[in-house]
Design an enzyme around this catalytic site. Sequence first.
Site, PDB file in Angstrom:
ATOM      1  N   LYS A   2       0.827  -1.148   0.141  1.00 38.00           N
ATOM      2  CA  LYS A   2      -0.048  -0.002  -0.007  1.00 38.00           C
ATOM      3  C   LYS A   2       0.765   1.217   0.139  1.00 38.00           C
ATOM      4  CE  LYS A   2      -3.498   2.262   2.679  1.00 38.00           C
ATOM      5  NZ  LYS A   2      -4.467   2.347   3.592  1.00 38.00           N
ATOM      6  N   LYS A  10      -2.274  -1.575  -3.851  1.00 33.31           N
ATOM      7  CA  LYS A  10      -3.176  -0.256  -3.830  1.00 33.31           C
ATOM      8  C   LYS A  10      -2.303   0.825  -3.957  1.00 33.31           C
ATOM      9  CE  LYS A  10      -5.948   2.188  -0.762  1.00 33.31           C
ATOM     10  NZ  LYS A  10      -6.204   2.317   0.871  1.00 33.31           N
TER      11      LYS A  10
HETATM   12  C1  PBG Z   1      -7.038   3.074   5.400  1.00 33.75           C
HETATM   13  C2  PBG Z   1      -7.712   3.417   4.151  1.00 33.75           C
HETATM   14  C3  PBG Z   1      -7.401   4.306   3.090  1.00 33.75           C
HETATM   15  C4  PBG Z   1      -8.111   3.761   2.064  1.00 33.75           C
HETATM   16  C5  PBG Z   1      -8.575   2.552   2.351  1.00 33.75           C
HETATM   17  N1  PBG Z   1      -8.379   2.251   3.485  1.00 33.75           N
HETATM   18  C6  PBG Z   1      -6.920   5.566   3.401  1.00 33.75           C
HETATM   19  C7  PBG Z   1      -5.840   5.885   3.704  1.00 33.75           C
HETATM   20  O1  PBG Z   1      -4.804   5.116   3.635  1.00 33.75           O
HETATM   21  O2  PBG Z   1      -5.499   7.356   3.986  1.00 33.75           O
HETATM   22  C8  PBG Z   1      -8.007   4.569   0.533  1.00 33.75           C
HETATM   23  C9  PBG Z   1      -9.141   4.137  -0.397  1.00 33.75           C
HETATM   24  C10 PBG Z   1      -9.504   4.789  -1.444  1.00 33.75           C
HETATM   25  O3  PBG Z   1      -8.834   5.899  -1.639  1.00 33.75           O
HETATM   26  O4  PBG Z   1     -10.218   4.664  -2.115  1.00 33.75           O
HETATM   27  N2  PBG Z   1      -8.249   2.802   6.230  1.00 33.75           N
END
Ligand code: PBG
Length: 305
Positions: A175, A228
Amino acid sequence: MVRENMLSVDDLIAPMFVNETLGRPAEVRSMPGISVQTIASAVEEARRLEGLNIPAVLLFGVPERKDEIGSQAWDPNGVVQRAVRYIKEGTGLTIITDLCLCEYTSHGHCGVLNDGSVDNDPTLELYARTAIAQAEAGADIVAPSGMMDGQVMVIRDALDEAGFEHVAIMAYAAKYSSAFYGPFRDAAHSAPSSGDRRTHQMDPANRREAMREMRADLAEGADILMVKPAMPCLDIVAMARGEFDVPMAAYQVSGEYAMLKAAAANGWLDPEATMMESLLSIKRAGADMIITYFAAEAAKVLRGD
Ligand code: PBG
């Protein structure tokens, strides 16, 4: 006959936001077509998705009360736990729960703070509690997204000890600290009030590190690995597909959705063609499943509705 890759409704996972402070669903300004649901409307939305043959939802909660440690995340009556129970009762969908604290903490960080930065190890204990609460509510898969070191192992142990051996883990393994999460943070009210997530999310410049993160999560017990964001990271998806034999997921995030929607609204891009091409390219890169805000729209196209 010569097509190498095919997109199917079975590949799609629909993210869903549930906000317990809302009286009725509210569209996310920067995500046309996506609404934040109330606990009651979440079930209706889940039924609609099931009616389109979408196999799974990924749930995010926005609690009424936030505190320093994010305790609503593991409260048995917390927003996600309640939504899971209703959706379980009302549908046969596979329920995946995002497991993080950023929507639940008053400071918006993914874990507890120590001297202003996220403290990895004390946060793990809170993730373990959250995993158990989500499993008790009926989650089929938990998806830890906080990028704390050791989170998959701690969650696997906690689930097993509590008798939830059958609950799977979809690890947000690679991520990135991405600027494409902007609209999500509006929808989930989860922007950090100060600082950023670069101490624990990955630098978009790094590729080898992604493999190391995924290898670690796999060794800790992850069942599904996720990359991601998706489109900016197709090289990572492809590399991971070659390296690992487990199911791979890719998350087409809020900013990817927002930019395609914005261009379409301006008449600059063909909405349906770009949506389908973006999803197919993620599949071609090697993802078995795609988490996407386009899930319902794409399902309708694939079904020929
Ligand atoms: C954290 C989380 C995020 C997203 C999914 N889980 C936000 C982040 O890391 O700030 C982002 C997903 C998206 O942008 O669609 N709980």
